[in-house]
Design a protein around this motif. Structure first.
Motif, PDB file in Angstrom:
ATOM      1  N   LEU A  75     -81.469 -23.059 -33.372  1.00 36.65           N
ATOM      2  CA  LEU A  75     -81.360 -22.847 -31.845  1.00 36.65           C
ATOM      3  C   LEU A  75     -82.457 -24.141 -31.369  1.00 36.65           C
ATOM      4  CD1 LEU A  75     -80.942 -21.046 -29.651  1.00 36.65           C
ATOM      5  CD2 LEU A  75     -82.856 -19.882 -30.101  1.00 36.65           C
ATOM      6  N   TYR A  76     -81.618 -24.809 -30.440  1.00 39.13           N
ATOM      7  CA  TYR A  76     -82.523 -26.152 -29.761  1.00 39.13           C
ATOM      8  C   TYR A  76     -82.506 -25.857 -28.436  1.00 39.13           C
ATOM      9  CZ  TYR A  76     -80.357 -28.719 -33.858  1.00 39.13           C
ATOM     10  OH  TYR A  76     -79.894 -29.192 -35.033  1.00 39.13           O
ATOM     11  N   ASP A  77     -83.615 -26.380 -27.797  1.00 45.15           N
ATOM     12  CA  ASP A  77     -84.205 -26.422 -26.316  1.00 45.15           C
ATOM     13  C   ASP A  77     -82.865 -27.674 -26.185  1.00 45.15           C
ATOM     14  OD1 ASP A  77     -85.133 -28.713 -24.281  1.00 45.15           O
ATOM     15  OD2 ASP A  77     -86.181 -26.425 -23.993  1.00 45.15           O
ATOM     16  N   ALA A  78     -82.152 -27.632 -25.275  1.00 41.23           N
ATOM     17  CA  ALA A  78     -81.227 -28.453 -24.643  1.00 41.23           C
ATOM     18  C   ALA A  78     -81.456 -29.686 -24.313  1.00 41.23           C
ATOM     19  CB  ALA A  78     -80.361 -27.793 -23.731  1.00 41.23           C
ATOM     20  N   GLY A  79     -82.354 -29.757 -23.655  1.00 42.39           N
ATOM     21  CA  GLY A  79     -82.937 -30.986 -23.203  1.00 42.39           C
ATOM     22  C   GLY A  79     -83.486 -31.944 -24.241  1.00 42.39           C
ATOM     23  N   ILE A  80     -84.154 -31.235 -24.980  1.00 47.17           N
ATOM     24  CA  ILE A  80     -84.950 -32.071 -26.222  1.00 47.17           C
ATOM     25  C   ILE A  80     -83.868 -32.446 -27.132  1.00 47.17           C
ATOM     26  CG2 ILE A  80     -86.439 -31.486 -28.214  1.00 47.17           C
ATOM     27  CD1 ILE A  80     -88.251 -29.968 -26.482  1.00 47.17           C
ATOM     28  N   LEU A  81     -82.852 -31.628 -27.598  1.00 42.83           N
ATOM     29  CA  LEU A  81     -81.955 -31.940 -28.428  1.00 42.83           C
ATOM     30  C   LEU A  81     -80.970 -33.209 -27.713  1.00 42.83           C
ATOM     31  CD1 LEU A  81     -79.674 -31.353 -30.654  1.00 42.83           C
ATOM     32  CD2 LEU A  81     -78.601 -29.965 -29.138  1.00 42.83           C
ATOM     33  N   LEU A  82     -80.649 -33.004 -26.566  1.00 43.59           N
ATOM     34  CA  LEU A  82     -79.876 -34.339 -26.076  1.00 43.59           C
ATOM     35  C   LEU A  82     -80.709 -35.644 -25.950  1.00 43.59           C
ATOM     36  CD1 LEU A  82     -78.404 -32.367 -22.905  1.00 43.59           C
ATOM     37  CD2 LEU A  82     -77.116 -33.385 -24.909  1.00 43.59           C
ATOM     38  N   SER A  83     -81.917 -35.451 -25.390  1.00 40.25           N
ATOM     39  CA  SER A  83     -82.785 -36.659 -25.763  1.00 40.25           C
ATOM     40  C   SER A  83     -83.096 -37.175 -27.044  1.00 40.25           C
ATOM     41  CB  SER A  83     -84.467 -36.252 -25.214  1.00 40.25           C
ATOM     42  OG  SER A  83     -84.200 -35.893 -23.717  1.00 40.25           O
ATOM     43  N   ALA A  84     -83.142 -36.072 -28.079  1.00 37.47           N
ATOM     44  CA  ALA A  84     -83.385 -36.824 -29.582  1.00 37.47           C
ATOM     45  C   ALA A  84     -82.228 -37.441 -29.931  1.00 37.47           C
ATOM     46  CB  ALA A  84     -83.855 -35.554 -30.179  1.00 37.47           C
ATOM     47  N   MET A  85     -80.983 -37.046 -29.602  1.00 41.76           N
ATOM     48  CA  MET A  85     -79.791 -37.496 -30.314  1.00 41.76           C
ATOM     49  C   MET A  85     -79.611 -38.994 -29.554  1.00 41.76           C
ATOM     50  SD  MET A  85     -76.824 -34.333 -30.508  1.00 41.76           S
ATOM     51  CE  MET A  85     -76.856 -33.990 -29.190  1.00 41.76           C
ATOM     52  N   ASP A  86     -79.849 -38.988 -28.313  1.00 37.70           N
ATOM     53  CA  ASP A  86     -80.050 -40.375 -27.789  1.00 37.70           C
ATOM     54  C   ASP A  86     -80.989 -41.437 -28.272  1.00 37.70           C
ATOM     55  OD1 ASP A  86     -78.188 -39.602 -25.701  1.00 37.70           O
ATOM     56  OD2 ASP A  86     -79.547 -39.215 -24.123  1.00 37.70           O
ATOM     57  N   GLU A  87     -82.035 -40.925 -28.442  1.00 28.68           N
ATOM     58  CA  GLU A  87     -83.269 -41.846 -28.977  1.00 28.68           C
ATOM     59  C   GLU A  87     -82.835 -41.976 -30.539  1.00 28.68           C
ATOM     60  OE1 GLU A  87     -86.751 -39.226 -28.824  1.00 28.68           O
ATOM     61  OE2 GLU A  87     -86.741 -39.559 -26.586  1.00 28.68           O
ATOM     62  N   LEU A  88     -82.292 -41.272 -31.423  1.00 31.07           N
ATOM     63  CA  LEU A  88     -81.742 -41.703 -32.514  1.00 31.07           C
ATOM     64  C   LEU A  88     -80.666 -42.707 -32.459  1.00 31.07           C
ATOM     65  CD1 LEU A  88     -82.318 -38.102 -34.333  1.00 31.07           C
ATOM     66  CD2 LEU A  88     -83.508 -39.988 -34.826  1.00 31.07           C
ATOM     67  N   MET A  89     -79.813 -42.431 -31.606  1.00 29.83           N
ATOM     68  CA  MET A  89     -78.605 -43.309 -31.467  1.00 29.83           C
ATOM     69  C   MET A  89     -79.025 -44.854 -31.365  1.00 29.83           C
ATOM     70  SD  MET A  89     -75.741 -42.413 -32.217  1.00 29.83           S
ATOM     71  CE  MET A  89     -74.465 -43.510 -31.547  1.00 29.83           C
ATOM     72  N   GLU A  90     -80.095 -44.775 -30.360  1.00 26.12           N
ATOM     73  CA  GLU A  90     -80.440 -46.053 -29.708  1.00 26.12           C
ATOM     74  C   GLU A  90     -81.483 -46.822 -31.012  1.00 26.12           C
ATOM     75  OE1 GLU A  90     -83.432 -47.881 -26.364  1.00 26.12           O
ATOM     76  OE2 GLU A  90     -82.917 -45.730 -26.189  1.00 26.12           O
ATOM     77  N   LYS A  91     -82.135 -46.022 -31.796  1.00 26.53           N
ATOM     78  CA  LYS A  91     -82.755 -46.454 -32.562  1.00 26.53           C
ATOM     79  C   LYS A  91     -82.208 -46.983 -34.041  1.00 26.53           C
ATOM     80  CE  LYS A  91     -87.028 -45.185 -35.626  1.00 26.53           C
ATOM     81  NZ  LYS A  91     -88.059 -44.344 -35.825  1.00 26.53           N
ATOM     82  N   GLU A  92     -81.116 -45.938 -34.305  1.00 30.75           N
ATOM     83  CA  GLU A  92     -80.426 -46.133 -35.658  1.00 30.75           C
ATOM     84  C   GLU A  92     -79.113 -46.527 -35.546  1.00 30.75           C
ATOM     85  OE1 GLU A  92     -81.432 -43.072 -38.536  1.00 30.75           O
ATOM     86  OE2 GLU A  92     -83.361 -42.688 -37.754  1.00 30.75           O
ATOM     87  N   GLY A  93     -78.453 -46.437 -34.491  1.00 30.11           N
ATOM     88  CA  GLY A  93     -77.050 -46.822 -34.074  1.00 30.11           C
ATOM     89  C   GLY A  93     -76.150 -45.834 -34.613  1.00 30.11           C
ATOM     90  N   LYS A  94     -76.441 -44.788 -35.251  1.00 26.66           N
ATOM     91  CA  LYS A  94     -75.353 -43.457 -35.550  1.00 26.66           C
ATOM     92  C   LYS A  94     -76.078 -42.577 -35.787  1.00 26.66           C
ATOM     93  CE  LYS A  94     -74.879 -44.883 -40.444  1.00 26.66           C
ATOM     94  NZ  LYS A  94     -74.044 -45.215 -41.458  1.00 26.66           N
ATOM     95  N   LEU A  95     -75.157 -41.486 -35.963  1.00 24.34           N
ATOM     96  CA  LEU A  95     -75.728 -40.107 -36.451  1.00 24.34           C
ATOM     97  C   LEU A  95     -74.936 -39.655 -37.478  1.00 24.34           C
ATOM     98  CD1 LEU A  95     -77.022 -38.122 -33.074  1.00 24.34           C
ATOM     99  CD2 LEU A  95     -78.285 -38.749 -35.028  1.00 24.34           C
TER     100      LEU A  95
END
Length: 381
Positions: free
Chosen positions: A194-214
């Motif tokens: 169960l995720y806080d929606a805003g934190i989930l979206l921000s975390a996925m964006d940050e990981l994509m920017e940092k690592e290039g893929k999920l």
């Protein structure tokens, strides 16, 4: 306490490769279970009983087998004008297009839709486990902890290294390792997040920017949130079973027969399904049946012990079946002897067949007979 807007996403797109021949022609969430149900029925029924009705299902592999069962969500009261069931297949032509490379990637590809829906919380589920859980209790844990993420955990009797292993203290997750060789605890993630929606979206964006893929959630997303945010634990103390391998699938059915498995027919918490209506199972005059479950439409004229017989399956007179899971429309001919096997739908077992899964594969303790009658000895993992 504030009543949050909750979106549920069921990740149902994996190939289910660990199940071998059983998922060659169907999605894993469409796998039959307990004779009359499908695996997808479990999370959908838990959602229905929890009063959560905004449900998205992310599909990818063999979607027709799943869509034929979902029938617009009617059995779970999800065929609604507002909200209800929404099926999300892969697509081309925009952001998030193509096939996902893991469950976190599958979630990230829905990011724009999640933003458009604008939920407070996102409940992410898998569809290959047996358990009963009121998700409202998880929401309460999440809100009381003021968490970014709440992980539902359970203790596992063996092989915790097959799962995400959780360390926790005082209700907070302090460590997470995905399928470690040397697990530090026997408590694992039950694949309910169960995720806080805003934190989930921000975390996925940050990981994509940092690592290039999920890829899978356990490789990046959950460890990242454990390091950077407050992650709460909600312990599931009741029955939980991963049905992702032939061994665990077989053991889950033996648990049902032995009376220690998940309860499907509790009127206070029913497991609902779109199973077709058929006549009750038939037991012939010369049949011997003990400690077994017979699905509607099945016909037993031989000997069946400690087994589950699927809808439309037939065990002929002179056939002997013990500790088996027989799926729909199988025919087991007179003279066949089966032990410790899973027989896929539509298979025909010849009269001279003698098969003991525990002898063929002592580690797994079970073998799979495909729809074409071929025997597939699975690994125990």
């Amino acid at each position: 306490m504030h009543t949050p807007r909750i979106l549920t996403i069921i990740l149902a797109g994996g190939t289910g490769g660990r199940l071998g021949a059983l998922t060659e022609h169907r999605a894993k969430p469409a796998m039959p279970v307990a004779g009359s149900y499908r695996l997808i029925d479990v999370p959908l029924s838990n959602l229905h009983n929890s009063g959560l009705s905004d449900v998205w299902i992310v599909e990818q592999y063999k979607p027709k087998s799943l869509n034929d069962h979902l029938v617009s969500g009617r059995p779970w009261d999800l065929d609604r004008t507002n909200g209800g069931l929404r099926v999300l297949p892969p697509y081309q032509g925009g952001e998030g297009e193509g096939f996902a490379e893991g469950n976190a990637d599958a979630l990230y590809r829905q990011a724009d839709y999640i933003r458009e829906y604008d939920p407070d919380l996102v409940l992410v589920l898998s569809a290959d486990h047996l358990y009963r859980l009121d998700y409202r209790d998880v929401v309460a844990t999440h809100q009381e902890a003021n968490a970014a993420l709440t992980v539902v955990t359970t203790k596992i009797r063996n092989n915790p290294s097959d799962h995400g292993v959780v360390e926790s203290k005082g209700g907070e997750v302090t460590g997470f390792e995905y399928k470690p060789d040397n697990p530090k605890t026997d408590r694992v993630a039950a694949e309910i997040f169960l995720y806080d929606a805003g934190i989930l979206l921000s975390a996925m964006d940050e990981l994509m920017e940092k690592e290039g893929k999920l890829e899978d959630y356990g490789d990046q997303l959950i460890p990242y949130l454990v390091k950077t945010e407050k992650v709460a634990e909600h312990q599931l103390d009741g029955y939980w079973r991963d049905m992702g391998t032939p061994r665990s699938y077989h053991e889950g059915h033996m648990d049902l027969i032995d009376g220690r498995g998940m309860i499907f027919d509790d009127p206070k918490w029913p497991i609902l399904s779109a199973a077709p209506r058929r006549l009750p199972g038939y037991v012939g005059a010369g049949a011997q049946v003990s400690d077994s479950m017979l699905a509607p439409g099945s016909r037993v004229e031989g000997t069946v012990r400690r087994s589950v017989i699927g809808p439309g399956a037939r065990v002929e007179a002179g056939a002997d079946v013990e500790s088996c899971v027989i799926l729909g429309d199988v025919r087991i001919s007179s003279g066949a002897r089966l032990r410790n096997a899973i027989v896929d739908a539509d298979a025909v077992i010849g009269g001279g067949t003698e098969l003991d899964g525990a002898a063929l594969d002592p580690d797994a303790g079970v073998v799979v007979v495909g729809a074409d009658g071929a025997v597939d000895a699975p690994s125990s993992s």
